[in-house]
Scaffold this active site. Structure first.
Site, mmCIF file in Angstrom:
data_model
loop_
_atom_site.group_PDB
_atom_site.id
_atom_site.type_symbol
_atom_site.label_atom_id
_atom_site.label_comp_id
_atom_site.label_asym_id
_atom_site.label_seq_id
_atom_site.Cartn_x
_atom_site.Cartn_y
_atom_site.Cartn_z
ATOM 1 N N ASP A 9 11.206 -5.951 4.060
ATOM 2 C CA ASP A 9 10.010 -6.089 3.230
ATOM 3 C C ASP A 9 10.478 -6.277 1.787
ATOM 4 O O ASP A 9 11.562 -5.831 1.404
ATOM 5 C CB ASP A 9 9.117 -4.841 3.346
ATOM 6 C CG ASP A 9 7.685 -5.127 2.930
ATOM 7 O OD1 ASP A 9 6.840 -5.382 3.809
ATOM 8 O OD2 ASP A 9 7.414 -5.125 1.703
ATOM 9 N N ARG A 30 -5.432 -2.668 -10.334
ATOM 10 C CA ARG A 30 -4.101 -2.209 -9.886
ATOM 11 C C ARG A 30 -3.136 -2.091 -11.067
ATOM 12 O O ARG A 30 -2.311 -1.181 -11.108
ATOM 13 C CB ARG A 30 -3.537 -3.163 -8.847
ATOM 14 C CG ARG A 30 -4.295 -3.052 -7.521
ATOM 15 C CD ARG A 30 -3.554 -3.742 -6.420
ATOM 16 N NE ARG A 30 -4.311 -3.736 -5.182
ATOM 17 C CZ ARG A 30 -3.937 -4.373 -4.092
ATOM 18 N NH1 ARG A 30 -2.818 -5.054 -4.074
ATOM 19 N NH2 ARG A 30 -4.672 -4.320 -2.992
#
Ligand code: SAM
Length: 287
Positions: A158, A49
């Site tokens: 979030d 990632r």
């Protein structure tokens, strides 16, 4: 796999040198800022990632990357690092038993309360790209089409700003929208839209407020919530952090308030004032 300090990690493609010290520095930052635990078993995931981040910002090594995230000017990249390490998997009406629970148990008394002029607040904590709060809104609208004329609000939060932007944009692919049961489509989706994307209906959008919020930070909300959804979020946290989150949720719920968690999460009811009342559905006990 060994984890000697400055030893190079044998990552699959080896494009960027990556040492255990660098892995640990990154893991410590992610844990400190977002509560997410990155064990050594996740080293290949972290590498792949972050290799994308290194390419995107034109860095040549993880040593340079660690220097950047350590620096004062590294705020944006620290945020990008957290976003890269979060798992955002979600879908409409995921874990459908919770929406049955809303319909049969939680919503009927709250709808009556709202019709009497009361205030109803629902929080989707760790809402990812919005499918969860929209599923809550659609369940409510199907039972109460005039929900917008009452004091009802769904807060959706979030840590990842990109997810919040997607929730606000409210556009989803046709295959994502296929997870919305037929009975909710007329009330839940904008009509007459052709092309590869759908948009949730204006009434569903108006019931929800999307905001960035790190569950580890301070929570600016005043007032209690009747229902909190926090599903498939704390699974990535260590036990102490999970306990702290359950404790803070308990403070924000009234007696009998509902807390719905993910399928592989659980609350130790001997440590927290909750009672398990249905599959991964808890209610706050009185003291
Ligand atoms: C797997 S998704 C779950 C989405 C939805 N609740 C569901 O069950 O479908 C987990 C979400 O938690 C968010 N998250 C992770 N750590 C967080 C934190 N410290 N504060 C707030 N949100 C966080 C991630 O950004 C991600 O969108």
């Amino acid at each position: 796999m060994t984890s000697g300090s400055n030893e190079r990690i044998p990552v699959p493609d080896g494009e960027f040198a990556f040492t255990w010290n660098e892995f640990r520095e990154i893991a410590a930052l992610v844990h400190g800022e977002a509560g997410i635990v990155l064990s050594e078993a996740k080293v290949n995931l972290v590498y792949s990632r972050l290799a994308k981040r290194l390419r995107a910002i034109g860095l040549r090594s993880f040593r340079d990357y660690c220097e950047l995230i350590r620096s004062k000017g590294g705020t944006d990249e620290r945020q990008a690092l957290i976003a890269a390490m979060t798992t955002n998997v979600t879908r409409f009406f995921r874990e459908p038993h919770h929406f049955d629970y809303l319909r049969k148990v939680a919503f009927p008394p709250l709808i009556s309360e709202a019709r009497r002029g009361g205030r109803v607040r629902i929080w989707s904590a760790g809402c990812s790209s919005g499918e969860e709060p929209y599923s809550i809104a659609l369940t409510l609208l199907a039972m109460m089409p005039d929900a917008l004329s009452h004091d009802i609000l769904i807060l959706a939060t979030d840590i990842d700003p990109e997810m919040i932007a997607r929730g606000r944009a409210a556009t989803y692919s046709r295959s994502q929208a296929d997870c919305i049961p037929e009975e909710f489509r007329a009330i839940g989706l904008e009509r007459g839209r052709s092309g590869p994307e759908c948009r949730t209906s204006e009434c569903a959008r108006s019931l929800i407020r999307f905001n960035e919020l790190n569950l580890l930070g301070s929570w600016p909300m005043r007032g209690k919530f009747d229902i909190i959804f926090c599903r498939n979020v704390v699974i990535y946290f260590d036990e102490q952090t999970q306990d702290e989150i359950w404790r803070r949720f308990a403070d924000l719920l009234p007696q009998d308030g509902h807390l719905l968690i993910g399928h592989s999460e659980r609350i130790m009811t001997d440590r927290h004032p909750f009672e398990l009342v249905a599959q991964t559905a808890y209610r706050k006990r009185g003291s």
